[in-house]
Design a protein around this motif. Sequence first.
Motif, PDB file in Angstrom:
ATOM      1  N   UNK A 241      -0.121 -63.854  36.064  1.00 47.18           N
ATOM      2  CA  UNK A 241      -0.095 -65.137  36.763  1.00 47.18           C
ATOM      3  C   UNK A 241      -0.634 -64.903  38.176  1.00 47.18           C
ATOM      4  N   UNK A 242      -0.395 -65.837  39.080  1.00 43.14           N
ATOM      5  CA  UNK A 242      -0.914 -65.676  40.432  1.00 43.14           C
ATOM      6  C   UNK A 242      -0.128 -66.469  41.450  1.00 43.14           C
ATOM      7  N   UNK A 243      -0.284 -66.116  42.714  1.00 42.93           N
ATOM      8  CA  UNK A 243       0.360 -66.821  43.822  1.00 42.93           C
ATOM      9  C   UNK A 243      -0.527 -66.712  45.051  1.00 42.93           C
ATOM     10  N   UNK A 244      -0.095 -67.323  46.154  1.00 45.39           N
ATOM     11  CA  UNK A 244      -0.950 -67.392  47.330  1.00 45.39           C
ATOM     12  C   UNK A 244      -0.693 -66.267  48.333  1.00 45.39           C
ATOM     13  N   UNK A 245       0.570 -65.919  48.563  1.00 42.40           N
ATOM     14  CA  UNK A 245       0.868 -64.938  49.615  1.00 42.40           C
ATOM     15  C   UNK A 245       1.103 -63.559  48.996  1.00 42.40           C
ATOM     16  N   UNK A 246       1.054 -62.554  49.856  1.00 43.99           N
ATOM     17  CA  UNK A 246       1.170 -61.181  49.376  1.00 43.99           C
ATOM     18  C   UNK A 246       2.599 -60.800  48.999  1.00 43.99           C
ATOM     19  N   UNK A 247       3.639 -61.035  49.843  1.00 45.83           N
ATOM     20  CA  UNK A 247       4.993 -60.694  49.397  1.00 45.83           C
ATOM     21  C   UNK A 247       5.364 -61.497  48.153  1.00 45.83           C
ATOM     22  N   UNK A 248       6.127 -60.862  47.263  1.00 47.69           N
ATOM     23  CA  UNK A 248       6.500 -61.522  46.017  1.00 47.69           C
ATOM     24  C   UNK A 248       7.974 -61.915  46.044  1.00 47.69           C
ATOM     25  N   UNK A 249       8.391 -62.668  45.055  1.00 39.70           N
ATOM     26  CA  UNK A 249       9.774 -63.136  44.974  1.00 39.70           C
ATOM     27  C   UNK A 249      10.647 -62.235  44.138  1.00 39.70           C
ATOM     28  N   UNK A 250      10.487 -60.914  44.290  1.00 32.11           N
ATOM     29  CA  UNK A 250      11.222 -59.953  43.474  1.00 32.11           C
ATOM     30  C   UNK A 250      12.718 -59.979  43.693  1.00 32.11           C
TER      31      UNK A 250
END
Length: 785
Positions: A241-250
């Motif tokens: 998948x993909x997202x906009x910002x570098x940090x993730x919601x881990x």
Amino acid sequence: MDLKLLLIATLLGAFSCGDAQKEGNECINANAKYCGECIQAGAKCGWCKDPNFLKQGETVSTRCDEMHSLIKRGCDDDMIENPHGKQKILKNKKVTHRKKGAEKLKPEEITQIQPQKLSLTLRSGEPQSFNLTFKRAEDYPIDLYYLMDLSYSMKDDLENVKNLGTSLMLEMSKITSDFRIGFGSFVEKTVMPYISTTPAKLLNPCTGDQNCTSPFSYKNVLKLTSDGKKFNNLVGQQHISGNLDSPEGGFDAIMQVAVCGDHIGWRNVTRLLVFSTDAGFHFAGDGKLGGIVLPNDGKCHLENNAYTMSHYYDYPSIAHLVQKLSDNNIQTIFAVTEEFQPVYQELKNLIPKSAVGTLSANSSNVINLIIDAYNSLSSEVILENSKLPEGVTIAYTSRCKNGVVSEGESGRRCSNISIGDEVMFSISVTSKGCPKLGKPEHIKIKPLGFTEEVEIILNFICECECNKDGVKNSPLCHFGNGTYECGACKCNEGRVGRQCECSSNDVATEDMDRTCRKDNGTDICSNNGDCVCGTCECKKRDNPEERYSGQHCECDNFNCDRSGNKLCGGHGHCECRVCVCDPMWTGNACDCSLDNSTCLASNKQICNGRGECECGTCKCTDPKFQGPTCETCPTCPGVCTEHKECVQCRAFGTGEKKDTCERDCSYFNLIKVKDRDKLPQPNDASYPVMHCKERDANDCWFYYTYAVNNNTEKEVHVVDMLDCPAGPDIIPIVAGVVAGIVLIGLALLLIWKLLMIIHDRREFAKFEKEKMNHNITIVENITFV
């Protein structure tokens, strides 16, 4: 002047001693009014319940003191309340001794920690200690959950993870025969600005012709299972998948994995969470960027194995994650790329029982990373305890492999533990005072990352045993105005006095004060106490050994005569400012011994027959003799010879006793001086001084004095330079011999010359005479002819 300095030093010593005792005697400082309050003051405190223990003027709180002090003051041992704590082990199943391949046990049948449950009864200030054994069991079951970042940058990693199930199963079979694996994935919160919310981007967040799945926060793809092929199949169906910002919601995903045990399928075994990513992380507060302000509630919100509240709750904080991971016994392995190693190393330092491994660019080394991290985590045991009740402290001492012993925070852990190793922890629990409710408390101790724990029930000793026999509204307490317990009245509210005979409203009246004045004087209780209910209650001293007493507090036990800076010479006790001496002692300060044995000389005579025994000390009547038994005579003949060898070995390291000097010659004080003028002179000292002159084996003289000073100490003053005869001067001798030989030769030569001259003259004279006689004969002959 010297006497003043001595007095000041004595007073300062007394004050400092008093301060130290004041700080150290917690029993006196507690000012306890009843037995229960006394035993809570400290482990050394006891309460004398003897009804007749208190002297006139002493307050009820003086019943509370250290044990030895109470006994010294006359309280029998059986009349002292001094309870002690105890412990009882309630469950003590032995640690499991089992090897891989043996009969398979259920997880709940395996024991790695012993004991499992115990009860401690705590007395304030008295620690209760027990030993906790931990053994790392062989073939212990393992649950491993693989949580993977499925943002676009992890595309090549997903390909390698698709075959992870069977490969990891094969490797883990070398460690345990009971292994299960699960899989979950995460991307980011599904709100702006973390993802694009345009309809097209919600369907396919990737650019170009890349086919990506819709963005999501967290999905539980596969519940923990022992089927490695199933893992491969389900993971193989996953898409990036993909997202906009570098940090993730881990962090959202980790929280759900920790608290959703039923969905994940965690068992009560070793729980490992592998967190795989190539990016940083969002944490508490970052949700505000998306308009999310509610803090994470730490609860499970999975529906159809998907996290549904990512848009509602903020990211969890690190502390919140630490708590939940610890509560659920989950050990975390961060498998991250080299770029983010420093970030996750710092995170590891904040999360106990976690490890960090460097993930290759395409996750090809993930199996070795997991094995290494597991071995690192399982080789260390760290104990933690639940929240402690107020006033309770706990201390750990670890006894690890190879005899390594640690205390303090280091005492909570042991490292380098191999499978089958057994280590021990000594745990000490101490309480200060009692909880407000006084009810039993429960605490738990467990090794981090393990489901097993020790349950400890804490009971508190808050009252004395004699409290059970207390009589409420006792007639002994002034017509029932208090409870008579433990030898004293515990007054009802509003009542005061030793027998609760007064109302607190009537304490300070003139009529009552009158009875507290001695001989109708002006001082109330001799200025050493307070008038309570018409009765003097004497003040306490800083030093708990010192007390005022008497009807008007006119007496004390510390203002008696002293000898040797000791009250009553150390041979008696002070009663109302008068020394009461021990047997065989007399005098105002009990400093005069009636025992003559200390005056017996070696010949069994009193003072060697040369003195009188006064107060256990010889007073020598013969001025030549000194010492404790009048046997020492510093000026008698033979003294110098007697001490010669010892003086020689100590001053110069020579003589017959140089090898045994330390053993045989330490009976006197040696003082070295520069020359003979510095030696003590007979008129300079108040005691006899013997001057000695001795010669050593090298014909060198040494000079010293021997004396016994006024303190019966033997003193030797010695000149530190030997007086040796000067050696011959070779050059003048040789010159003299040569000159002598020359002179003798010259003299002999002159004598010979003189003798030769005399001989020659005699011969010449003889010759002349003969010549003359010959000439005469010739003349005569001629004449005759």
